[in-house]
Design an enzyme around this catalytic site. Structure first.
Site, PDB file in Angstrom:
ATOM      1  N   TYR A  44      17.369 143.012  39.659  1.00 47.99           N
ATOM      2  CA  TYR A  44      17.533 141.865  40.924  1.00 47.99           C
ATOM      3  C   TYR A  44      17.204 140.645  40.319  1.00 47.99           C
ATOM      4  O   TYR A  44      17.981 139.836  41.119  1.00 47.99           O
ATOM      5  CB  TYR A  44      17.373 142.668  42.105  1.00 47.99           C
ATOM      6  CG  TYR A  44      17.749 143.889  42.543  1.00 47.99           C
ATOM      7  CD1 TYR A  44      18.674 144.631  41.884  1.00 47.99           C
ATOM      8  CD2 TYR A  44      17.143 144.703  43.715  1.00 47.99           C
ATOM      9  CE1 TYR A  44      18.992 145.856  42.126  1.00 47.99           C
ATOM     10  CE2 TYR A  44      17.553 145.865  44.147  1.00 47.99           C
ATOM     11  CZ  TYR A  44      18.438 146.402  43.447  1.00 47.99           C
ATOM     12  OH  TYR A  44      18.997 147.747  43.713  1.00 47.99           O
ATOM     13  N   HIS A 102      15.887 153.279  37.444  1.00 44.25           N
ATOM     14  CA  HIS A 102      17.161 153.025  38.241  1.00 44.25           C
ATOM     15  C   HIS A 102      18.429 153.663  37.970  1.00 44.25           C
ATOM     16  O   HIS A 102      19.420 153.878  38.630  1.00 44.25           O
ATOM     17  CB  HIS A 102      17.288 151.533  37.679  1.00 44.25           C
ATOM     18  CG  HIS A 102      17.947 150.564  39.095  1.00 44.25           C
ATOM     19  ND1 HIS A 102      17.680 149.373  39.013  1.00 44.25           N
ATOM     20  CD2 HIS A 102      18.933 150.901  39.677  1.00 44.25           C
ATOM     21  CE1 HIS A 102      18.592 148.932  40.097  1.00 44.25           C
ATOM     22  NE2 HIS A 102      19.232 149.684  40.652  1.00 44.25           N
TER      23      HIS A 102
END
Length: 271
Positions: A44, A102
């Site tokens: 991110y 992730h």
């Protein structure tokens, strides 16, 4: 549900696609409003801003549940732990409450047993209190359980919203005692305009967002909606809406396998 989830608040704040000052402000406002669960990830690019917002808030570290996730190019024994230490440095933390893989998509084809062994080490080193996975399918979880005891998999964070109820995968997780965290609960705002959701919202004198979050809560999942507006954050935080069986059935019936997070490296999804 599973026995170890109480300490992860049912409602958190997601930071996907939030950058710089926007990420900082969103997290800072969320903490002010009462959120105590913050979700970020290496990819991110906002761990520093999230960390600064946590640091600048008056909420003690011990009261906040913080999750980050290791990206695909770090899923190997050479880089995994170092990448987690870098995340902690950016977040200005000694540990995260939860560290996730992730995606089950190691950039260089590293074996799952390799990176899950590293994940376990991170927990043993005290850099993460809990460990888990994200975007893992039933097949991925079965493979993961050859390296990790199912009880060690704190959560599987997956896309769940009324247009993608992900029922099969959720049922498998429940059977294994793996808690489900639902991301993108509003399908990027799309389900908030759905006639059924709007109708149920009117019935309960609530907002469509509150209805969706109540649906997720009724299904015993944690969720991490994101917002950059204080009034939306406050609205999301109000959990007074309680849905009846008819409401839940109507929302469950909206499923159309509409998947939004589907990069080219995604696994073969369960349908």
């Amino acid at each position: 549900m599973s026995h170890h989830v109480i300490e992860m608040p049912d409602l958190g704040i997601g930071t996907f696609r939030l950058e710089g000052k926007t990420a900082y402000n969103s997290v800072k406002m969320a903490l002010d409003i009462g959120f105590r669960h913050i979700d970020t990830a290496q990819i991110y690019g906002n761990e520093e801003h999230v960390g600064k917002a946590i640091k600048d808030s008056s909420v003690p570290r011990s009261e906040i549940f913080i999750t980050t996730k290791v990206w695909n190019d770090k899923l190997n024994s050479a880089q995994f732990i170092e990448s987690v230490k870098q995340s902690l440095e950016k977040l200005q933390l000694d540990y995260v409450d939860l560290l996730l893989i992730h995606w089950p998509s190691a950039s260089n084809g590293e074996k799952m047993s390799e990176y899950l062994t590293e994940l376990k080490k991170v927990k043993e080193l005290g850099l993460a209190k809990h460990i888990g996975v994200s975007n893992f399918t039933i097949a991925n979880l079965k493979e993961a359980m050859q390296t990790l005891d199912a009880r060690e998999i704190f959560t599987n964070q997956i896309e769940v919203h009324p247009y993608l109820t992900n029922t099969k995968l959720r049922a498998f997780c429940q059977q294994q005692g793996i808690h489900v965290t639902a991301y993108m609960p509003f399908a990027v705002g799309e389900v908030l305009k759905d006639d059924v959701i709007v109708d149920i919202a009117k019935k309960h004198d609530a907002s469509p967002a509150q209805v969706v979050l109540a649906w997720i809560n009724a299904h015993k999942m944690t969720t991490i909606p994101s917002s950059t507006k204080r009034e939306n954050l406050a609205d999301n935080f109000d959990d007074s809406v309680k849905l009846d069986h008819e409401d839940l059935d109507r929302i469950d019936a909206l499923d159309k396998h509409k998947r939004l997070a589907n990069p080219d490296f995604a696994p073969d999804w369960d349908y």
